[in-house]
Scaffold this active site. Sequence first.
Site, PDB file in Angstrom:
ATOM      1  CG  HIS A 173      -1.757   1.242   1.293  1.00  0.00           C
ATOM      2  ND1 HIS A 173      -2.944   1.347   0.617  1.00  0.00           N
ATOM      3  CD2 HIS A 173      -1.571   2.435   1.922  1.00  0.00           C
ATOM      4  CE1 HIS A 173      -3.461   2.542   0.814  1.00  0.00           C
ATOM      5  NE2 HIS A 173      -2.652   3.222   1.614  1.00  0.00           N
ATOM      6  CG  ASP A 206     -12.312   3.503   5.883  1.00  0.00           C
ATOM      7  OD1 ASP A 206     -11.833   4.288   6.729  1.00  0.00           O
ATOM      8  OD2 ASP A 206     -12.047   3.567   4.675  1.00  0.00           O
ATOM      9  NE  ARG A 259     -10.487  10.370   9.167  1.00  0.00           N
ATOM     10  CZ  ARG A 259      -9.600   9.651   8.474  1.00  0.00           C
ATOM     11  NH1 ARG A 259      -9.955   8.493   7.939  1.00  0.00           N
ATOM     12  NH2 ARG A 259      -8.376  10.077   8.318  1.00  0.00           N
ATOM     13  CE  LYS A 313      -9.442   1.904   3.534  1.00  0.00           C
ATOM     14  NZ  LYS A 313      -9.528   3.196   2.897  1.00  0.00           N
TER      15      LYS A 313
HETATM   16  N1  URA Z   1      -6.357   6.709   2.696  1.00  0.00           N
HETATM   17  C1  URA Z   1      -7.303   6.030   3.371  1.00  0.00           C
HETATM   18  O1  URA Z   1      -7.760   4.989   2.941  1.00  0.00           O
HETATM   19  N2  URA Z   1      -7.724   6.560   4.545  1.00  0.00           N
HETATM   20  C2  URA Z   1      -7.239   7.702   5.068  1.00  0.00           C
HETATM   21  O2  URA Z   1      -7.656   8.100   6.140  1.00  0.00           O
HETATM   22  C3  URA Z   1      -6.253   8.398   4.346  1.00  0.00           C
HETATM   23  C4  URA Z   1      -5.825   7.865   3.153  1.00  0.00           C
END
Ligand code: URA
Length: 422
Positions: A83, A162, A169, A188
């Site tokens: 990632h 999320d 957010r 994730k």
């Molecule tokens: N990428 C994500 O998946 N979540 C975040 O909070 C910031 C970048």
Amino acid sequence: VQTQDIIHKKRLGEKLTDSEIGFIWDGYLRGTVSEAQLAALAMAIVFQDLDTDELTTWTSCMIDSGQRLSYADNPSLPLVDKHSTGGVGDKVSLVLAPLMSAAGFRVPMISGRSLGYTGGTLDKLEAINGFSVSHTPAELTRILSECGCFIAAATDDLVPADKRLYALRDVTSTIASPALIASSIMSKKIASGVKHLVLDVKFGKGAFCETYEAALTLARRMVGLGNASGVRTIACLTSMDRLIGLTAGNAAEVRESLDTLGGEGPADLTDLVLNLAEGLAELAGKPVSRAEFIRLLKNGDALTSFATMCALQGASLPLTLKAPTDTREILAPRSAKFEAPLAEGVARAAFALGSGRSLPEDDTDPTAGVTFLVAPGTYVHEGTPIALLETSRGANALDEAERYVYASLTDVPAARVADWIR
Ligand code: URA
């Protein structure tokens, strides 16, 4: 327990218990904790942070909001993934996933789309005619066992908590918290069923973390969280002041990835891919030498893996890319040495051409991209073509991108940094 008491406790900087965190998530998912209350708690976390215990519990509550994917077809083939926190021209995933699969690893890669100036792996892949990023868990399992890798969008059931919290957010200025970012990314990855993970945490002017220290804090949180949750995790901190490779955008990045998969990619991109590949193989307990990875690029195996993956995900072979309606060559404004362009200017140019989105529901232009035509370190004479702009959004997009390309030019050589956090 009252939700507002938990918010108040965190606002004062006190540690939340597992049952308080469970109460919040359970209530939020059932509708008894409101969006406003979770936003207030998120803001308290931005200022007061979560400690390691709180972060582990918070993340596992998020994971439990959905389904965990698992791929048990062949336990002798390690499940690995990577990632990146987002770089300019960062097409490493497109090269790394098929390269690792050619080396005998399984790579079930769940990726994202672009937002703002960060490029999205899924948007890039959609520049390939026929390629589909949406597959059911059963299809993903079949693709993985047939070619060893896939790159696909999250299924609806992968950490739905999320999706909701991220949207909240985004509109309440609570993105910038290492704990909330780490739990968002790692929930994730943990739910996606991988066992070994390498993180590429970027720092610099083209990155989400502007300073090395901020990237280090984020990397340590994510590595700790992965290891505490059964995913062996390491991180590489890499500088992100300059463009990675020579392209930014959608189709342009796929073209450069194909070159790199065939062993003919730019040196900086190839180096980054090889560093991460070596780290990941070693982490998974099956070390592979750099020379062997280079052999898999040069002998066509990595390219074959990529083509097989694309075909299984809907593309027709031979692979073809969506074509732009508008192009323009950019000429060197003066005679000078050409060096790796500044990330910020290139990101803006690619965005102007249509490779990014301002809102999650916007579309990107699959044909959009900037391709620099000169290798860093080469002396170029005034008037020599140095970049190609591509878009299907007309002359205004080309005009805007052209200004940003000029702003990205520098004759200062790039200093690339890569430090491991294990
Ligand atoms: N990428 C994500 O998946 N979540 C975040 O909070 C910031 C970048």
